[in-house]
Design a protein around this motif. Structure first.
Motif, PDB file in Angstrom:
ATOM      1  N   GLU A 208      23.814  10.193 -41.150  1.00 29.22           N
ATOM      2  CA  GLU A 208      23.859  11.637 -40.944  1.00 29.22           C
ATOM      3  C   GLU A 208      22.505  12.268 -41.259  1.00 29.22           C
ATOM      4  OE1 GLU A 208      25.328  15.418 -39.976  1.00 29.22           O
ATOM      5  OE2 GLU A 208      25.968  13.380 -39.489  1.00 29.22           O
ATOM      6  N   MET A 209      21.789  11.732 -42.235  1.00 34.55           N
ATOM      7  CA  MET A 209      20.448  12.238 -42.542  1.00 34.55           C
ATOM      8  C   MET A 209      19.526  12.101 -41.345  1.00 34.55           C
ATOM      9  SD  MET A 209      20.143  13.543 -45.627  1.00 34.55           S
ATOM     10  CE  MET A 209      18.437  13.329 -46.140  1.00 34.55           C
ATOM     11  N   GLU A 210      19.629  10.992 -40.615  1.00 30.62           N
ATOM     12  CA  GLU A 210      18.800  10.807 -39.430  1.00 30.62           C
ATOM     13  C   GLU A 210      19.178  11.813 -38.339  1.00 30.62           C
ATOM     14  OE1 GLU A 210      16.322   9.797 -36.389  1.00 30.62           O
ATOM     15  OE2 GLU A 210      16.137   9.523 -38.549  1.00 30.62           O
ATOM     16  N   VAL A 211      20.471  12.081 -38.208  1.00 22.29           N
ATOM     17  CA  VAL A 211      20.912  13.096 -37.247  1.00 22.29           C
ATOM     18  C   VAL A 211      20.328  14.458 -37.610  1.00 22.29           C
ATOM     19  CG1 VAL A 211      22.915  14.363 -36.381  1.00 22.29           C
ATOM     20  CG2 VAL A 211      23.017  11.875 -36.626  1.00 22.29           C
ATOM     21  N   LEU A 212      20.357  14.788 -38.899  1.00 20.59           N
ATOM     22  CA  LEU A 212      19.831  16.071 -39.357  1.00 20.59           C
ATOM     23  C   LEU A 212      18.313  16.144 -39.178  1.00 20.59           C
ATOM     24  CD1 LEU A 212      21.968  16.471 -42.605  1.00 20.59           C
ATOM     25  CD2 LEU A 212      22.239  17.729 -40.457  1.00 20.59           C
ATOM     26  N   ARG A 213      17.624  15.037 -39.437  1.00 20.99           N
ATOM     27  CA  ARG A 213      16.171  15.011 -39.237  1.00 20.99           C
ATOM     28  C   ARG A 213      15.822  15.309 -37.776  1.00 20.99           C
ATOM     29  NH1 ARG A 213      12.532  12.821 -36.732  1.00 20.99           N
ATOM     30  NH2 ARG A 213      14.084  11.499 -35.691  1.00 20.99           N
ATOM     31  N   ALA A 214      16.526  14.646 -36.849  1.00 23.15           N
ATOM     32  CA  ALA A 214      16.262  14.858 -35.425  1.00 23.15           C
ATOM     33  C   ALA A 214      16.608  16.284 -35.002  1.00 23.15           C
ATOM     34  CB  ALA A 214      17.054  13.849 -34.600  1.00 23.15           C
ATOM     35  N   ARG A 215      17.675  16.830 -35.575  1.00 24.78           N
ATOM     36  CA  ARG A 215      18.065  18.203 -35.230  1.00 24.78           C
ATOM     37  C   ARG A 215      17.026  19.202 -35.744  1.00 24.78           C
ATOM     38  NH1 ARG A 215      23.592  19.834 -37.679  1.00 24.78           N
ATOM     39  NH2 ARG A 215      24.223  18.048 -36.395  1.00 24.78           N
ATOM     40  N   LEU A 216      16.540  18.981 -36.968  1.00 22.97           N
ATOM     41  CA  LEU A 216      15.520  19.877 -37.511  1.00 22.97           C
ATOM     42  C   LEU A 216      14.236  19.799 -36.685  1.00 22.97           C
ATOM     43  CD1 LEU A 216      14.549  21.849 -39.685  1.00 22.97           C
ATOM     44  CD2 LEU A 216      13.981  19.866 -41.125  1.00 22.97           C
ATOM     45  N   GLU A 217      13.869  18.608 -36.245  1.00 24.89           N
ATOM     46  CA  GLU A 217      12.686  18.455 -35.392  1.00 24.89           C
ATOM     47  C   GLU A 217      12.822  19.278 -34.115  1.00 24.89           C
ATOM     48  OE1 GLU A 217      11.641  14.836 -32.683  1.00 24.89           O
ATOM     49  OE2 GLU A 217      10.671  14.484 -34.628  1.00 24.89           O
ATOM     50  N   ALA A 218      13.972  19.168 -33.457  1.00 27.03           N
ATOM     51  CA  ALA A 218      14.191  19.911 -32.223  1.00 27.03           C
ATOM     52  C   ALA A 218      14.221  21.422 -32.478  1.00 27.03           C
ATOM     53  CB  ALA A 218      15.491  19.456 -31.566  1.00 27.03           C
ATOM     54  N   ASP A 219      14.858  21.827 -33.567  1.00 25.64           N
ATOM     55  CA  ASP A 219      14.970  23.256 -33.859  1.00 25.64           C
ATOM     56  C   ASP A 219      13.612  23.858 -34.234  1.00 25.64           C
ATOM     57  OD1 ASP A 219      17.652  23.078 -33.354  1.00 25.64           O
ATOM     58  OD2 ASP A 219      18.271  23.077 -35.464  1.00 25.64           O
ATOM     59  N   LEU A 220      12.776  23.103 -34.975  1.00 25.82           N
ATOM     60  CA  LEU A 220      11.456  23.619 -35.320  1.00 25.82           C
ATOM     61  C   LEU A 220      10.571  23.697 -34.094  1.00 25.82           C
ATOM     62  CD1 LEU A 220       9.563  24.643 -37.500  1.00 25.82           C
ATOM     63  CD2 LEU A 220       8.974  22.262 -38.046  1.00 25.82           C
ATOM     64  N   ASP A 221      10.705  22.742 -33.184  1.00 24.62           N
ATOM     65  CA  ASP A 221      10.007  22.821 -31.904  1.00 24.62           C
ATOM     66  C   ASP A 221      10.395  24.099 -31.154  1.00 24.62           C
ATOM     67  OD1 ASP A 221       8.138  20.840 -31.507  1.00 24.62           O
ATOM     68  OD2 ASP A 221       9.503  19.462 -30.502  1.00 24.62           O
TER      69      ASP A 221
END
Length: 240
Positions: A208-221
């Motif tokens: 789940e941490m990896e899912v959150l990391r990828a989501r934060l990357e997309a959202d910050l973009d």
């Protein structure tokens, strides 16, 4: 082919470049320019009230792209409490740390490839003391806009909410660096945006941490690119 050993002249030049006299002068010059840019830009602030509300409740963690570091001194009001940033042991990282120090930030240097037990312990103590953190999520060496797990890891450990932050300006140049660092110019309009992203539970599992990391990357973009569009740019100004 064996690497050539540095000449005496080169070693002396590198020692001079790393001296406090030279680094201090560079830090002072950069800090002075940033203050001039900030004072002479017509800023619009979006999300500041939400940040004020969160800061009243406790520390926060900022997620930022490395290419937008120039205006981070105005990301946080120092009257709310201490804020820390991680910088590299390399010369550019030491300069960044020195510049932030002139704005009241605390910094800790981390090696890019070696263990950083002492630095990690320093940050852990700061977190227990209620410090906030500003994290260049793709630093210190990139690739650009490829998010490391640092922000989500520290959010899980500390329980502090993550705020995404970015800025854009009308007048700027970019450095020919891996992150295409934005160098704002005085005058014109600018926009700073804060957006609360959320919290991460201490028991969140690695998947789940990896899912959150990828989501934060997309959202910050999305936040960063939207800030550029709001300033009238056709696309991301650090990808042109």
């Amino acid at each position: 082919m064996a690497k050539r050993r540095p000449t005496w002249t080169r070693r002396k030049a590198e020692a001079l470049a790393d001296s406090r006299a030279v680094l201090g002068s560079a830090e002072a010059l950069i800090a002075r320019r940033l203050r001039r840019v900030h004072a002479r830009t017509d800023w619009t602030l979006e999300g500041w009230d939400a940040l004020c509300e969160a800061a009243a409740a406790g520390p926060v963690i900022f997620a930022v792209w490395h290419g937008r570091l120039a205006m981070t001194p105005w990301m946080w009001d120092r009257s709310w409490g201490p804020i820390w940033s991680v910088t590299s042991h390399q010369r550019p990282g030491r300069i960044v740390g020195g510049v932030l120090g002139r704005f009241g930030w605390e910094t800790v240097r981390m090696h890019d490839t070696r263990r950083n037990d002492r630095g990690t312990l320093t940050l852990a103590r700061a977190a227990r003391a209620g410090a906030s953190f500003g994290i260049a999520c793709d630093g210190p060496i990139g690739p650009a806009r490829r998010m490391s797990s640092v922000a989500v890891d520290w959010a899980r450990v500390t329980g502090a909410p993550i705020f995404m932050w970015s800025y854009s300006v009308e007048r700027y140049s970019t450095l020919p660096s891996w992150d295409r660092l934005i160098v704002p110019k005085p005058g014109g309009a600018g926009r700073m945006v804060w957006k609360r992203w959320g919290e991460i539970g201490r028991r969140t599992d690695p998947a789940e941490m990896e899912v959150l990391r990828a989501r934060l990357e997309a959202d910050l973009d999305e936040l960063t690119d939207g800030t550029d569009r709001a300033m009238g740019h056709a696309g991301p100004i650090d990808r042109a």
